[in-house]
Design an enzyme around this catalytic site. Structure first.
Site, PDB file in Angstrom:
ATOM      1  N   THR A 169      51.618  75.625 -43.116  1.00  0.00           N
ATOM      2  CA  THR A 169      50.681  74.062 -42.504  1.00  0.00           C
ATOM      3  C   THR A 169      51.630  73.344 -44.567  1.00  0.00           C
ATOM      4  O   THR A 169      51.310  74.432 -46.199  1.00  0.00           O
ATOM      5  CB  THR A 169      49.272  73.640 -42.958  1.00  0.00           C
ATOM      6  OG1 THR A 169      48.736  75.174 -43.613  1.00  0.00           O
ATOM      7  CG2 THR A 169      49.242  74.600 -41.085  1.00  0.00           C
ATOM      8  N   SER A 216      55.482  77.603 -45.939  1.00  0.00           N
ATOM      9  CA  SER A 216      55.686  76.306 -45.052  1.00  0.00           C
ATOM     10  C   SER A 216      56.612  75.784 -46.446  1.00  0.00           C
ATOM     11  O   SER A 216      56.822  75.324 -47.763  1.00  0.00           O
ATOM     12  CB  SER A 216      55.233  74.852 -44.806  1.00  0.00           C
ATOM     13  OG  SER A 216      55.450  73.474 -44.405  1.00  0.00           O
ATOM     14  N   TYR A 257      61.692  73.728 -42.536  1.00  0.00           N
ATOM     15  CA  TYR A 257      62.022  72.714 -41.657  1.00  0.00           C
ATOM     16  C   TYR A 257      63.531  71.799 -41.979  1.00  0.00           C
ATOM     17  O   TYR A 257      64.246  72.619 -43.034  1.00  0.00           O
ATOM     18  CB  TYR A 257      61.855  71.817 -42.266  1.00  0.00           C
ATOM     19  CG  TYR A 257      59.726  71.393 -41.809  1.00  0.00           C
ATOM     20  CD1 TYR A 257      59.398  70.785 -40.911  1.00  0.00           C
ATOM     21  CD2 TYR A 257      58.808  71.349 -42.846  1.00  0.00           C
ATOM     22  CE1 TYR A 257      57.966  70.742 -40.408  1.00  0.00           C
ATOM     23  CE2 TYR A 257      56.995  71.695 -42.741  1.00  0.00           C
ATOM     24  CZ  TYR A 257      57.077  70.842 -41.211  1.00  0.00           C
ATOM     25  OH  TYR A 257      55.844  70.862 -40.532  1.00  0.00           O
ATOM     26  N   THR A 279      61.108  75.381 -37.621  1.00  0.00           N
ATOM     27  CA  THR A 279      60.458  74.694 -37.246  1.00  0.00           C
ATOM     28  C   THR A 279      61.403  72.953 -36.643  1.00  0.00           C
ATOM     29  O   THR A 279      61.928  72.062 -36.985  1.00  0.00           O
ATOM     30  CB  THR A 279      59.358  74.117 -37.488  1.00  0.00           C
ATOM     31  OG1 THR A 279      58.577  74.649 -38.426  1.00  0.00           O
ATOM     32  CG2 THR A 279      57.912  72.168 -36.879  1.00  0.00           C
ATOM     33  N   LYS A 309      59.941  77.719 -33.861  1.00  0.00           N
ATOM     34  CA  LYS A 309      58.298  77.327 -33.653  1.00  0.00           C
ATOM     35  C   LYS A 309      58.598  75.544 -33.129  1.00  0.00           C
ATOM     36  O   LYS A 309      59.219  74.875 -33.032  1.00  0.00           O
ATOM     37  CB  LYS A 309      57.399  76.943 -34.911  1.00  0.00           C
ATOM     38  CG  LYS A 309      56.578  76.747 -34.772  1.00  0.00           C
ATOM     39  CD  LYS A 309      55.932  76.400 -36.602  1.00  0.00           C
ATOM     40  CE  LYS A 309      54.368  76.442 -36.173  1.00  0.00           C
ATOM     41  NZ  LYS A 309      54.115  74.479 -35.544  1.00  0.00           N
ATOM     42  N   HIS A 315      52.586  71.902 -32.792  1.00  0.00           N
ATOM     43  CA  HIS A 315      52.422  71.381 -33.945  1.00  0.00           C
ATOM     44  C   HIS A 315      50.712  70.462 -34.236  1.00  0.00           C
ATOM     45  O   HIS A 315      50.278  69.807 -34.769  1.00  0.00           O
ATOM     46  CB  HIS A 315      53.460  69.814 -34.381  1.00  0.00           C
ATOM     47  CG  HIS A 315      54.059  69.935 -35.855  1.00  0.00           C
ATOM     48  ND1 HIS A 315      55.274  70.233 -35.854  1.00  0.00           N
ATOM     49  CD2 HIS A 315      53.719  69.332 -36.648  1.00  0.00           C
ATOM     50  CE1 HIS A 315      55.778  70.300 -37.440  1.00  0.00           C
ATOM     51  NE2 HIS A 315      54.229  69.975 -38.104  1.00  0.00           N
ATOM     52  N   ARG A 326      49.697  67.132 -33.007  1.00  0.00           N
ATOM     53  CA  ARG A 326      50.602  66.000 -34.395  1.00  0.00           C
ATOM     54  C   ARG A 326      51.879  64.566 -33.943  1.00  0.00           C
ATOM     55  O   ARG A 326      52.529  64.383 -34.623  1.00  0.00           O
ATOM     56  CB  ARG A 326      50.538  66.245 -35.948  1.00  0.00           C
ATOM     57  CG  ARG A 326      48.807  66.951 -36.307  1.00  0.00           C
ATOM     58  CD  ARG A 326      49.294  68.355 -37.101  1.00  0.00           C
ATOM     59  NE  ARG A 326      49.737  66.887 -38.500  1.00  0.00           N
ATOM     60  CZ  ARG A 326      48.452  67.001 -39.893  1.00  0.00           C
ATOM     61  NH1 ARG A 326      47.757  66.847 -39.026  1.00  0.00           N
ATOM     62  NH2 ARG A 326      49.144  65.868 -41.001  1.00  0.00           N
ATOM     63  N   GLY A 338      44.933  74.362 -31.864  1.00  0.00           N
ATOM     64  CA  GLY A 338      42.804  74.409 -31.237  1.00  0.00           C
ATOM     65  C   GLY A 338      42.466  75.859 -31.721  1.00  0.00           C
ATOM     66  O   GLY A 338      41.574  75.997 -30.691  1.00  0.00           O
ATOM     67  N   GLY A 352      45.803  77.106 -37.667  1.00  0.00           N
ATOM     68  CA  GLY A 352      46.457  76.056 -38.988  1.00  0.00           C
ATOM     69  C   GLY A 352      45.154  75.254 -39.179  1.00  0.00           C
ATOM     70  O   GLY A 352      44.794  76.030 -40.436  1.00  0.00           O
TER      71      GLY A 352
END
Length: 387
Positions: free
Chosen positions: A78, A106, A129, A155, A252, A276, A279, A309, A330
């Protein structure tokens, strides 16, 4: 003060401590937040099978790519964690090490990947990323390798930004845009204001400083992240990264069996079933809704992780029973971080581990590695079981 007994208690404490703009960034999702809510509701649709007199000694440990984890979860990647607590990434890494689990760092961390690696002795993975041109990802991958990161996560579900309407209303986009309401809200949360915003620990995107220079402003760094989004990233790019990275590689953002199979064909050692955290694409299914179908079609050597979740130890049991080898956490540890720093992260991990151990005893399973379809009593229509 009311005693903290579950993750939702930590969420409420985080909400009290943080200004609204910061809490909404942590807590919010895309558009109508349908997928955000579904990530939680889907776990309620799954019933576990209680089994009695099966023994009380439980082994929670797992092995991922030759690394031992004390529990079947790790703290997932994150960004902007320094906005919740000073040096937030270091607190997450330290709490993960203490708990005997891994931490995925991250690209958008506020402590550099090098500093985190130097100060942590636990398993570390790096999350990439795939922004910008090839040189961008190549430089970050080389740095992760040199710093000793043991696995690489790409990701792939954020090649364009999700429409996060809570953030849009605040004018938040990787930086806080000051306005009269936000300034007033900050003044009403003096603990956060003093420790984060008015301190020498003000968060910056440290992994990106090398691309713009030490003098780059917060706005320049935030603008850089937005300008580097790369919707043209493709499977060909995955093949290129696979050739560059020598260790375990995970993709991911996988949400269907077809993409999971393609990831394996392109050389990925594992997949992370993820939307994600609700999001990005609103209206996507919950991750627990699709894990069974994905697990049923992948080969036995592929590692399958899941996020989205998870707020209870029983959620982890359900994910593993449906085919996951482990889960990424997360928001749960971030609520702890935002509430109490490293102590809060440790609380979150302890709560989930305790609930996990209890649930394992209730379902009569002595090792998380033995969880399977036999531990699921019922699932509502739409939740796919293992193939």
């Amino acid at each position: 003060m009311t005693r903290t007994v579950n993750i939702d208690d930590l969420r409420r404490r985080a909400r009290r401590r943080l200004p609204r703009v910061v809490f909404d960034f942590l807590d919010g999702g895309a558009e109508d937040e349908v997928t955000l809510r579904r990530n939680r509701q889907a776990y309620e649709d799954i019933r576990l099978t209680p089994r009695i007199l099966k023994g009380g000694t439980v082994d929670l440990s797992i092995d991922l790519f030759g690394q031992k984890f004390a529990s079947p979860f790790m703290i997932g990647p994150t960004g902007l964690n320094g906005i919740y607590w000073p040096k937030g990434d270091l607190h997450l890494a330290g709490a993960a090490e203490d708990a005997g689990i891994g931490f995925a760092v991250s690209t958008a961390s506020n402590s550099s990947m090098e500093e985190i690696a130097q100060r942590s002795g636990g398993p570390l993975w790096f999350q990439l990323y795939p922004w910008g041109k090839e040189a961008f990802s190549r430089a970050l991958i080389d740095r992760a390798s040199e710093a000793g990161y043991s696995a690489l996560i790409i990701t792939v579900d954020s090649l364009v930004g999700g429409k996060r309407e809570r953030d849009l209303r605040h004018g938040f986009a990787h930086e806080i845009t000051m306005s009269a309401p936000i300034v007033l809200d900050g003044l009403m949360h003096p603990g956060w204001l003093k420790s984060v915003w008015l301190s020498n620990n003000r968060p910056r995107l440290q992994n990106l400083v090398a691309f713009l220079g030490e003098r780059a402003s917060d706005k320049e760094l935030a603008d850089f992240t937005r300008s580097q989004r790369n919707p043209h990233f493709s499977w060909e790019d995955v093949r290129r990264i696979r050739k560059q990275w020598n260790g375990p590689l995970l993709i991911k953002g996988i949400m269907c069996a077809e993409d999971a199979l393609r990831a394996r064909q392109e050389g990925a050692d594992g997949v992370i079933v993820s939307n994600h955290g609700g999001r990005q694409l609103d209206g996507a299914p919950a991750t627990i809704d699709v894990i069974g179908d994905i697990a049923g079609q992948l080969d036995k050597d592929a590692k399958i992780l899941l996020d989205g979740g998870i707020r209870r130890g029983s959620d982890t049991v359900k994910a593993l029973a449906l085919g996951a080898h482990g889960v990424l956490l997360g928001r749960a540890p971030l609520y702890g971080l935002a509430a109490h720093g490293r102590e809060g992260v440790a609380q979150a991990l302890s709560i989930l581990e305790d609930e996990l151990r209890r649930t394992m005893i209730f379902v009569g399973c002595q090792s998380v590695r033995d969880l399977g379809a036999q531990h699921i009593a019922a699932m509502k229509t739409g939740v796919a079981g293992p193939g």
